[in-house]
Design a protein around this motif. Structure first.
Motif, PDB file in Angstrom:
ATOM      1  N   MET A 109      -2.744   1.311   1.070  1.00  0.00           N
ATOM      2  CA  MET A 109      -2.039   1.869  -0.085  1.00  0.00           C
ATOM      3  C   MET A 109      -2.980   2.654  -0.988  1.00  0.00           C
ATOM      4  N   VAL A 110      -4.123   3.038  -0.428  1.00  0.00           N
ATOM      5  CA  VAL A 110      -5.120   3.763  -1.197  1.00  0.00           C
ATOM      6  C   VAL A 110      -5.091   5.244  -0.808  1.00  0.00           C
ATOM      7  N   ALA A 111      -4.124   5.617   0.012  1.00  0.00           N
ATOM      8  CA  ALA A 111      -4.074   6.991   0.520  1.00  0.00           C
ATOM      9  C   ALA A 111      -3.733   7.963  -0.605  1.00  0.00           C
ATOM     10  N   PHE A 112      -4.086   9.231  -0.395  1.00  0.00           N
ATOM     11  CA  PHE A 112      -3.747  10.282  -1.349  1.00  0.00           C
ATOM     12  C   PHE A 112      -2.325  10.739  -1.026  1.00  0.00           C
ATOM     13  N   ILE A 113      -1.406  10.407  -1.908  1.00  0.00           N
ATOM     14  CA  ILE A 113      -0.002  10.670  -1.599  1.00  0.00           C
ATOM     15  C   ILE A 113       0.609  11.546  -2.688  1.00  0.00           C
ATOM     16  N   VAL A 114       1.095  12.723  -2.291  1.00  0.00           N
ATOM     17  CA  VAL A 114       1.645  13.658  -3.275  1.00  0.00           C
ATOM     18  C   VAL A 114       3.139  13.515  -3.427  1.00  0.00           C
ATOM     19  N   ASP A 115       3.789  12.784  -2.510  1.00  0.00           N
ATOM     20  CA  ASP A 115       5.243  12.633  -2.595  1.00  0.00           C
ATOM     21  C   ASP A 115       5.575  11.398  -3.394  1.00  0.00           C
ATOM     22  N   ILE A 116       6.650  11.509  -4.159  1.00  0.00           N
ATOM     23  CA  ILE A 116       7.109  10.348  -4.922  1.00  0.00           C
ATOM     24  C   ILE A 116       7.875   9.441  -3.971  1.00  0.00           C
ATOM     25  N   PRO A 117       7.487   8.144  -3.861  1.00  0.00           N
ATOM     26  CA  PRO A 117       8.165   7.276  -2.896  1.00  0.00           C
ATOM     27  C   PRO A 117       9.615   7.039  -3.300  1.00  0.00           C
ATOM     28  N   GLY A 118      10.504   7.073  -2.313  1.00  0.00           N
ATOM     29  CA  GLY A 118      11.925   6.882  -2.599  1.00  0.00           C
ATOM     30  C   GLY A 118      12.459   5.588  -2.026  1.00  0.00           C
ATOM     31  N   SER A 119      11.667   4.932  -1.174  1.00  0.00           N
ATOM     32  CA  SER A 119      12.159   3.683  -0.586  1.00  0.00           C
ATOM     33  C   SER A 119      11.000   2.761  -0.290  1.00  0.00           C
ATOM     34  N   LEU A 120      11.334   1.579   0.212  1.00  0.00           N
ATOM     35  CA  LEU A 120      10.323   0.552   0.446  1.00  0.00           C
ATOM     36  C   LEU A 120       9.382   0.890   1.581  1.00  0.00           C
ATOM     37  N   THR A 121       9.800   1.816   2.431  1.00  0.00           N
ATOM     38  CA  THR A 121       8.966   2.097   3.601  1.00  0.00           C
ATOM     39  C   THR A 121       8.217   3.414   3.472  1.00  0.00           C
ATOM     40  N   ASP A 122       8.435   4.158   2.355  1.00  0.00           N
ATOM     41  CA  ASP A 122       7.680   5.392   2.139  1.00  0.00           C
ATOM     42  C   ASP A 122       6.232   5.061   1.816  1.00  0.00           C
ATOM     43  N   SER A 123       5.358   5.988   2.179  1.00  0.00           N
ATOM     44  CA  SER A 123       3.966   5.813   1.785  1.00  0.00           C
ATOM     45  C   SER A 123       3.866   5.870   0.277  1.00  0.00           C
ATOM     46  N   ALA A 124       3.074   4.998  -0.280  1.00  0.00           N
ATOM     47  CA  ALA A 124       2.960   4.967  -1.736  1.00  0.00           C
ATOM     48  C   ALA A 124       1.625   4.374  -2.112  1.00  0.00           C
ATOM     49  N   THR A 125       1.299   4.539  -3.379  1.00  0.00           N
ATOM     50  CA  THR A 125       0.157   3.831  -3.926  1.00  0.00           C
ATOM     51  C   THR A 125       0.640   3.114  -5.179  1.00  0.00           C
TER      52      THR A 125
END
Lengths: 425, 254
Positions: free
Chosen positions: A359-375
């Motif tokens: 969960m330390v990845a650089f993520i530019v998308d806003i997560p929309g669900s429990l399985t989306d990549s997020a930090t």
């Protein structure tokens, strides 16, 4: 005075003195703590408050139809393919006609953030009548200009210590003199996810990441922990085996959180093949970490309920389980909920185990669900802190402010819940 | 006087771990009479009382040997459900322990869990009757939804009695029900015990010999885990057969 009274009055002085000494140390300790707290909070606030405003530059943009809609379709969908960078460049060239050669112009074009192109596109698509017209528009400045604008003392720095060269500085001053540079609300901070450009980076992505993660944690943790606490405290036979379990739960609460991260990596990712960097896995890992805390607080609150209530119910012919669910559990709810919120606050501030599961990845998308990549918030703060660009410094502090705000809110909820449920009948 | 025996203990021994709390208790408790258990602190009278509805089950180290018959049925039989037993044998505790709920909910709790009332009206009626029987109805009828814990100590204890009655038990056990109450509240409870003994078998543990003398038909004197003497109350107090009983009621031991 009798001999005893004399003896007592002698010793009394010493006894009072030791109490006074202890009192003094207590006040000293509290005073030091308060000073440190004020220092840390004010330094975070001073550092971070700048992140809530950003710099805008006003330019006269000519919405050239040749550039935006060369085929004259008048179809806003077609506008998406236009190169809005050209519009900005033209406007900059018009503003600073003295800039002729390409190399110097490159120094000028860094003034405007690349996010401005998106904004122009949106503006053109929503206001089709603007095509062919010229209009003064406030454009988001780049982070470099923002830093200079927020730290006026930098003008006096040596050229090589400053972020911009002397010519750029003179352009900046020209803009300032003309009133074409100003501060505005940084809407990106609360509406964007991470970005490589500080002026476009926002906290919303990690806020939602934290929210989804904690949601999973709470849903998994609370029912299981309360049920375990009730079973172990009220229904399980007291023997060597349950003693052993109790000791282990207490030990589990003290296990370094990164171990839970490794466990999550080994089981949830490598064996169960759940998605990497996803709040669902983060929530599961944090649930493992929070379980012992809630179980311990559940057991402590159950223990604190007077046995007379249990006896009253059992004496009436309630089963043990009924006595617990009807009377003991409701009475111990404030304690259980306080423990739960403390556990959740811990989980909110936790970063180490989440690093293990990506969960330390650089993520530019806003997560929309429990399985989306997020930090999550603390990891986002860590990421910004370890980025070199100057503009991330205030974002780091602002991120800490957001995280602290959430912690304060959660702890206030704990206090409120406690008072509401504790209403003694 | 012809009496039916409601409860009968036979060779009852109780141990707390290694310690023997009761030894060889043989006691008959008559139906619809008040039996008081007296004796100095730690003599086992409360332990005996708690054996009668198996409240001691929840104490891990407590071990019971021997038999107790309620209506000729051994309550320590393997397949007897203690939950059912406790519905038949109600209990009032030393310290008033109303649930932290409304007065109504307190009394309605027993009938609710046992499914004794089929409708809301029936339940309301049951609560009213129980409160009346406990002599509390007139005092609380206007604030039946107020918390039970807002009542005075004596009222709370009567609420606990109403709560026990609501399940229509056959026997009511009382463990020093007045020890936390003032004399006026005590007098009210004693009056109530007298009234209740018309319909219920009552066993009361008390520290006060005067109370035992006032309310009970039969008195049993316990000392050091043994049943020393049992008989009609007036006999036990006026002409005790045993020296120890004599010493206790005259204040020489205790």
């Amino acid at each position: 005075m009798s001999k005893n009274t004399e003896l007592i009055s002698k010793s009394l002085e010493k006894r009072h003195r030791s109490e006074k000494r202890f009192r003094f140390f207590g006040i000293l300790g509290i005073g030091t703590a308060v000073i440190f707290l004020i220092t840390i909070l004010s330094s975070i606030f001073v550092e971070g408050k700048g992140a809530f405003k950003s710099t805008f530059i006003q330019l006269e943009i000519n919405f050239d139809q040749e550039i935006i809609d060369p085929n004259k379709t008048n179809n806003p969908e077609e506008f998406k393919f236009a190169n809005y960078k050209l519009l900005i460049n033209d406007a900059l060239k018009n503003y600073f006609p003295e800039v002729k050669d390409r190399k110097t112009f490159r120094d000028l074009s860094v003034f405007i953030s690349s996010a401005a192109e998106q904004n122009l596109m949106k503006l053109a698509m929503e206001n089709i009548e603007i095509i062919g017209e010229s209009k003064k528009i406030w454009l988001l400045a780049s982070s470099t200009i923002d830093v200079i604008h927020k730290n006026p003392q930098m003008e006096n720095f040596l050229e090589e210590d400053r972020l911009i060269n002397n010519i750029q500085m003179s352009w900046f001053n020209a803009l300032k003199k003309n009133g074409d540079i100003k501060f505005g609300l940084n809407t990106n901070f609360l509406s964007n996810a991470d970005s490589t450009e500080p002026e476009q980076a926002g906290i919303l992505g990690s806020m939602l990441g934290s929210f989804f993660t904690l949601l999973v944690t709470l849903l998994l943790c609370f029912p299981v922990a309360v049920a375990s606490g009730v079973f172990l405290e009220e229904l399980a036979p007291k023997n060597k085996f349950t003693d052993f379990i109790e000791i282990n739960i207490n030990n589990l609460a003290a296990v370094p959180s990164i171990i839970f991260g490794l466990l999550g990596l080994a089981i949830f990712l490598n064996v169960m093949h759940l998605p990497r960097s996803a709040p669902i896995v983060g929530g599961m890992v944090l649930a493992l970490m929070t379980l012992p805390t809630i179980i311990i607080s559940t057991r402590a609150s159950l223990k604190a309920v007077p046995p007379s209530i249990r006896e009253a119910a059992i004496g009436l012919g309630a089963t043990k389980f009924q006595a617990v669910t009807h009377h003991v559990l409701p009475q111990s709810m404030p304690g259980i909920l306080t423990g739960t919120i403390i556990g959740m606050s811990q989980a909110l501030g936790e970063s180490a185990p989440l690093l293990m599961i990506g969960m330390v990845a650089f993520i530019v998308d806003i997560p929309g669900s429990l399985t989306d990549s997020a930090t999550v918030l603390p990891v986002q703060i860590y990421l910004w802190k370890s980025t070199a660009a100057r503009g991330f410094v205030e974002l780091t502090a602002a991120g800490i402010m957001v995280l602290l705000t959430f912690l304060v809110i959660m702890n206030s909820v704990a206090v409120f819940v406690r008072q509401k449920f504790e209403k003694k009948w | 006087m012809k009496e039916t025996v409601k409860i009968k203990s036979k060779k009852l021994n109780v141990f707390y771990g290694e310690k023997k709390a009761l030894s060889n208790i043989n006691l008959e408790i008559p139906e619809r009479k008040v039996t008081s258990l007296i004796g100095p602190s730690g003599c086992g009278k409360s332990t005996f009382l708690r054996c009668l509805n198996r409240m001691n089950d929840s104490i891990e180290i407590c071990k019971v040997e021997g038999q107790i018959f309620v209506d000729e049925q051994n309550i320590y039989e393997k397949n007897l459900d203690p939950v059912l037993l406790r519905a038949r044998i109600g209990m009032v505790f030393q310290k008033p322990n109303p649930f932290p709920k409304s007065i109504f909910e307190n009394v309605a709790y027993g009938p609710k869990i046992h499914g004794l009332a089929n409708s809301g009206d029936e339940l309301n009626n049951l609560v009213e009757v129980s409160l009346k029987k406990a002599g509390l109805y007139d005092e609380v009828k206007d604030r039946i939804d107020e918390p039970g814990t807002s009542l005075s100590g004596g009222q709370q204890q009567r609420l606990c009695i109403a709560r026990a009655i609501a399940v229509s038990p056959e026997v009511i056990l009382m463990d020093e029900p007045c020890s936390a109450l003032d004399p006026i509240a005590t007098a009210k409870i004693e009056e109530l015990i007298d009234e209740l003994s018309k319909n219920y078998t009552i066993v009361i543990v008390t520290h006060s010999m005067q109370q035992a003398a006032r309310v009970s038909n039969q008195t049993a004197f316990f000392h050091m885990g043994s049943l020393i003497e049992v008989g009609k109350t007036e006999d036990v107090f006026s002409m005790p057969k045993e020296k120890k009983t004599q010493d206790y009621i005259t204040g020489k031991i205790g």
